[in-house]
Design a protein around this motif. Structure first.
Motif, mmCIF file in Angstrom:
data_model
loop_
_atom_site.group_PDB
_atom_site.id
_atom_site.type_symbol
_atom_site.label_atom_id
_atom_site.label_comp_id
_atom_site.label_asym_id
_atom_site.label_seq_id
_atom_site.Cartn_x
_atom_site.Cartn_y
_atom_site.Cartn_z
ATOM 1 N N THR A 14 5.572 -4.049 2.507
ATOM 2 C CA THR A 14 6.707 -3.599 1.698
ATOM 3 C C THR A 14 7.356 -2.369 2.299
ATOM 4 O OG1 THR A 14 5.250 -2.365 0.198
ATOM 5 C CG2 THR A 14 5.873 -4.595 -0.465
ATOM 6 N N THR A 15 6.569 -1.488 2.905
ATOM 7 C CA THR A 15 7.131 -0.311 3.567
ATOM 8 C C THR A 15 7.943 -0.718 4.776
ATOM 9 O OG1 THR A 15 5.281 1.028 2.811
ATOM 10 C CG2 THR A 15 6.576 1.906 4.631
ATOM 11 N N ARG A 16 7.410 -1.638 5.555
ATOM 12 C CA ARG A 16 8.103 -2.112 6.755
ATOM 13 C C ARG A 16 9.435 -2.764 6.386
ATOM 14 N NH1 ARG A 16 4.680 -6.161 9.926
ATOM 15 N NH2 ARG A 16 5.136 -7.341 8.068
ATOM 16 N N GLN A 54 -4.342 -4.681 -0.608
ATOM 17 C CA GLN A 54 -3.458 -3.589 -1.027
ATOM 18 C C GLN A 54 -2.823 -2.913 0.181
ATOM 19 O OE1 GLN A 54 -5.963 -1.025 -3.314
ATOM 20 N NE2 GLN A 54 -5.915 -2.315 -5.133
ATOM 21 N N ILE A 55 -3.617 -2.664 1.208
ATOM 22 C CA ILE A 55 -3.090 -2.028 2.417
ATOM 23 C C ILE A 55 -2.065 -2.942 3.075
ATOM 24 C CG2 ILE A 55 -3.678 -1.271 4.752
ATOM 25 C CD1 ILE A 55 -6.388 -0.317 3.575
ATOM 26 N N GLN A 56 -2.388 -4.238 3.158
ATOM 27 C CA GLN A 56 -1.466 -5.198 3.769
ATOM 28 C C GLN A 56 -0.161 -5.267 2.980
ATOM 29 O OE1 GLN A 56 -2.735 -9.330 3.708
ATOM 30 N NE2 GLN A 56 -1.899 -9.612 5.756
ATOM 31 N N HIS A 57 -0.255 -5.294 1.668
ATOM 32 C CA HIS A 57 0.952 -5.335 0.835
ATOM 33 C C HIS A 57 1.782 -4.070 1.032
ATOM 34 C CE1 HIS A 57 3.628 -6.052 -2.520
ATOM 35 N NE2 HIS A 57 3.334 -4.860 -2.972
ATOM 36 N N HIS A 58 1.118 -2.913 1.025
ATOM 37 C CA HIS A 58 1.823 -1.646 1.217
ATOM 38 C C HIS A 58 2.501 -1.606 2.582
ATOM 39 C CE1 HIS A 58 2.171 2.625 2.352
ATOM 40 N NE2 HIS A 58 2.624 2.729 1.130
#
Length: 97
Positions: free
Chosen positions: A91-93, A84-88
């Motif tokens: 996607t934010t980047r 979840q952290i990696q996905h967030h």
């Protein structure tokens, strides 16, 4: 306030929302060793303040020094949090480019 908006304890994505398919489906349950490796990376990269394995197999994680401690039920929960952290982060980047 957590460092990961929308990633509250018990939070699940909207079932009607877009599905993100994994390129590699897991064929095994995450091990404690795998969860430990992810915990080390997340803390080293300052994506988590702390992640500790409790004697009962649960993980105690904290996003920032003043944030509440979250209790995760085993290695699979920690690996899910890492995803979840990696996905967030990804996607934010991508939205800020």
């Amino acid at each position: 306030m957590t460092r990961w908006p929308g990633l509250l304890p018990g939070h699940r994505p909207d079932p009607g929302g877009p599905a993100i398919r994994s390129r590699n489906s897991r064929t095994s349950i995450p091990t404690t060793a795998e969860a430990s490796a992810w915990a080390e990376v997340l803390v080293r990269r300052h994506l988590l303040h702390t992640a500790l394995l409790a004697p009962n197999g649960q993980w105690l994680v904290q996003s920032a020094p003043e944030a509440p401690v979250r209790v995760l039920d085993g290695p699979a929960a920690l690996v899910d949090l890492a995803a979840q952290i990696q996905h967030h982060t990804r996607t934010t980047r991508n939205h800020t480019r």
